[in-house]
Design a protein around this motif. Sequence first.
Motif, PDB file in Angstrom:
ATOM      1  N   ALA A 299      -5.961   0.307   3.978  1.00 19.14           N
ATOM      2  CA  ALA A 299      -5.541   1.682   3.685  1.00 19.14           C
ATOM      3  C   ALA A 299      -4.041   1.807   3.473  1.00 19.14           C
ATOM      4  O   ALA A 299      -3.569   2.862   3.013  1.00 19.14           O
ATOM      5  CB  ALA A 299      -5.975   2.610   4.817  1.00 19.14           C
ATOM      6  N   THR A 300      -3.274   0.745   3.782  1.00 19.47           N
ATOM      7  CA  THR A 300      -1.836   0.783   3.549  1.00 19.47           C
ATOM      8  C   THR A 300      -1.523   1.027   2.078  1.00 19.47           C
ATOM      9  O   THR A 300      -0.503   1.640   1.733  1.00 19.47           O
ATOM     10  CB  THR A 300      -1.179  -0.532   4.010  1.00 19.47           C
ATOM     11  OG1 THR A 300      -1.509  -0.770   5.382  1.00 19.47           O
ATOM     12  CG2 THR A 300       0.333  -0.461   3.869  1.00 19.47           C
ATOM     13  N   LEU A 301      -2.390   0.568   1.181  1.00 23.11           N
ATOM     14  CA  LEU A 301      -2.197   0.814  -0.253  1.00 23.11           C
ATOM     15  C   LEU A 301      -2.191   2.305  -0.553  1.00 23.11           C
ATOM     16  O   LEU A 301      -1.411   2.788  -1.386  1.00 23.11           O
ATOM     17  CB  LEU A 301      -3.294   0.115  -1.051  1.00 23.11           C
ATOM     18  CG  LEU A 301      -3.275  -1.418  -1.047  1.00 23.11           C
ATOM     19  CD1 LEU A 301      -4.513  -1.958  -1.748  1.00 23.11           C
ATOM     20  CD2 LEU A 301      -2.005  -1.933  -1.696  1.00 23.11           C
ATOM     21  N   TYR A 302      -3.076   3.077   0.107  1.00 24.22           N
ATOM     22  CA  TYR A 302      -3.117   4.528  -0.088  1.00 24.22           C
ATOM     23  C   TYR A 302      -1.879   5.180   0.518  1.00 24.22           C
ATOM     24  O   TYR A 302      -1.356   6.163  -0.023  1.00 24.22           O
ATOM     25  CB  TYR A 302      -4.383   5.111   0.529  1.00 24.22           C
ATOM     26  CG  TYR A 302      -5.643   4.798  -0.245  1.00 24.22           C
ATOM     27  CD1 TYR A 302      -6.071   5.631  -1.281  1.00 24.22           C
ATOM     28  CD2 TYR A 302      -6.401   3.670   0.052  1.00 24.22           C
ATOM     29  CE1 TYR A 302      -7.218   5.350  -1.997  1.00 24.22           C
ATOM     30  CE2 TYR A 302      -7.558   3.375  -0.655  1.00 24.22           C
ATOM     31  CZ  TYR A 302      -7.966   4.221  -1.685  1.00 24.22           C
ATOM     32  OH  TYR A 302      -9.099   3.922  -2.392  1.00 24.22           O
ATOM     33  N   LEU A 303      -1.406   4.657   1.657  1.00 20.50           N
ATOM     34  CA  LEU A 303      -0.178   5.171   2.262  1.00 20.50           C
ATOM     35  C   LEU A 303       0.999   4.987   1.312  1.00 20.50           C
ATOM     36  O   LEU A 303       1.807   5.906   1.115  1.00 20.50           O
ATOM     37  CB  LEU A 303       0.092   4.462   3.585  1.00 20.50           C
ATOM     38  CG  LEU A 303       1.442   4.785   4.249  1.00 20.50           C
ATOM     39  CD1 LEU A 303       1.478   6.248   4.684  1.00 20.50           C
ATOM     40  CD2 LEU A 303       1.712   3.864   5.431  1.00 20.50           C
TER      41      LEU A 303
END
Length: 484
Positions: A299-303
């Motif tokens: 989910a770091t990509l979405y962050l």
Amino acid sequence: MLRRVLLNEVSTCRHFLFNKAATSLSFPLRRINSFFSSSSQSEFPNAPFVEHLENHNAQPTTTISIDRSGLYNPDEHSHESTLESELIKHLKGVIKFRGGPITVAEYMEEVLTNPKAGFYINRDVFGAEGDFITSPEVSQMFGEMIGVWAMCLWEQMGQPKKVNLVELGPGRGTLMADLLRGASKFKSFTESLHIHMVECSPVLQKLQYCNLKCVDEHTAGEGVEKRNISTLAGVPISWHASLEQVPSGLPVIIIAHEFYDALPIHQFQRASRGWCEKMVDIVEDSTFRFVLSPQPTPATLYLMKRCKWAAIEEIDKLNHIEVCAKGMDMTHTIAKRISSDGGGALIIDYGLNGVVSDSLQAIRKHKFVNILDNPGSADLSAYVDFASIRHSAEEVSEDVCVHGPITQSQFLGSLGINFRVEALLQNCTDEQAESLRTGYWRLVGEGEAPFWEGPDEQVPIGMGTRYLAMAIVNKKQGVPVPFQ
């Protein structure tokens, strides 16, 4: 949702809105008159945010390797469940099987929509007897105003002969029922509709079927499936588990009222080593607790995407950030459908027009409870990031345009709710008039209702400025009302 207004300090009493003039209308007044003539943040070192993201430029791994000895536990969680539910056993089994914690988003998804024990799956959670009250349950006028909006968009689309009217997360079906009752006299509009209810709960599907007064219509010929027809307006209705299952190829009008706030969110927390995803783990005594992941998660990509859309100074002042990956993906799906088929979507929810920090909450029987307490017995929801919805829609196609957000009070006022309540008050009992005033205030007011004479604990609290409305439309339709 109305459940969230309890979080905010009640604002100073305002003058009752009945005497306020309706805002100018940008569509024919005859349409309105004709329509209405029918009956806690933790403190962490403030290292530069850009540096935190740059340290995570490598592609996040798809698995999470956890060394529990080094995990930071930001919140104490001391409750113990005396009798474990099937959902609690399931959650603990998942965590133990993985050998590490799960994300807050995974926890939310299991708690709300687990096929066997999810909060929304096997019960009616709406209304005074449920866990929270939504705007359609407050007053019939809400659904009627949504009907006005849908009908105006249909006219801007050139009054197509066939339209897919889609509602995401329709609850009891109250909004759609009020919409159809109000629009039933406009035959050319209702005859163009095929309604699609996107609902994953079998219990709520049955409630929607009943509240829409559906009957089964059998057509001649073998192999032809029966159709569900709402007798409120003679409109065919279908149910689907996801928006992707709704047939494409026709212009579409999508209603997403209090839908985005229940989508699972990922929570990130600023720590000495940078931004870390907040996770749900179990401790030795088998209770749940929050921990932080020691390395980047998928989910770091979405962050990173969300932070690119924000100003550096907006991020620098935050210690928590919530990212709704499913909300971004859902917006992509909506925008692609509108781009290819034409039409538009209306999104109404409780949220902010900017980055959301720490808003996740749980409510059971109209009271706030611990998020980790007896999962599956309380609703979980978070503020909607309207700015994220805007950017997600705009990056899909140049054929769509996003309008708003504006406050719910502005939205309903411009559509003529003042005319509607005045018309209803002319022919009702004293008890009905009190109910109308209460419902009206809850929809468009702000803070405590100044006219209330009942028990203090039951004073109506207005949602007019706490709820926001946004529209995503195909540019061919022009600017939808009332966003001009």
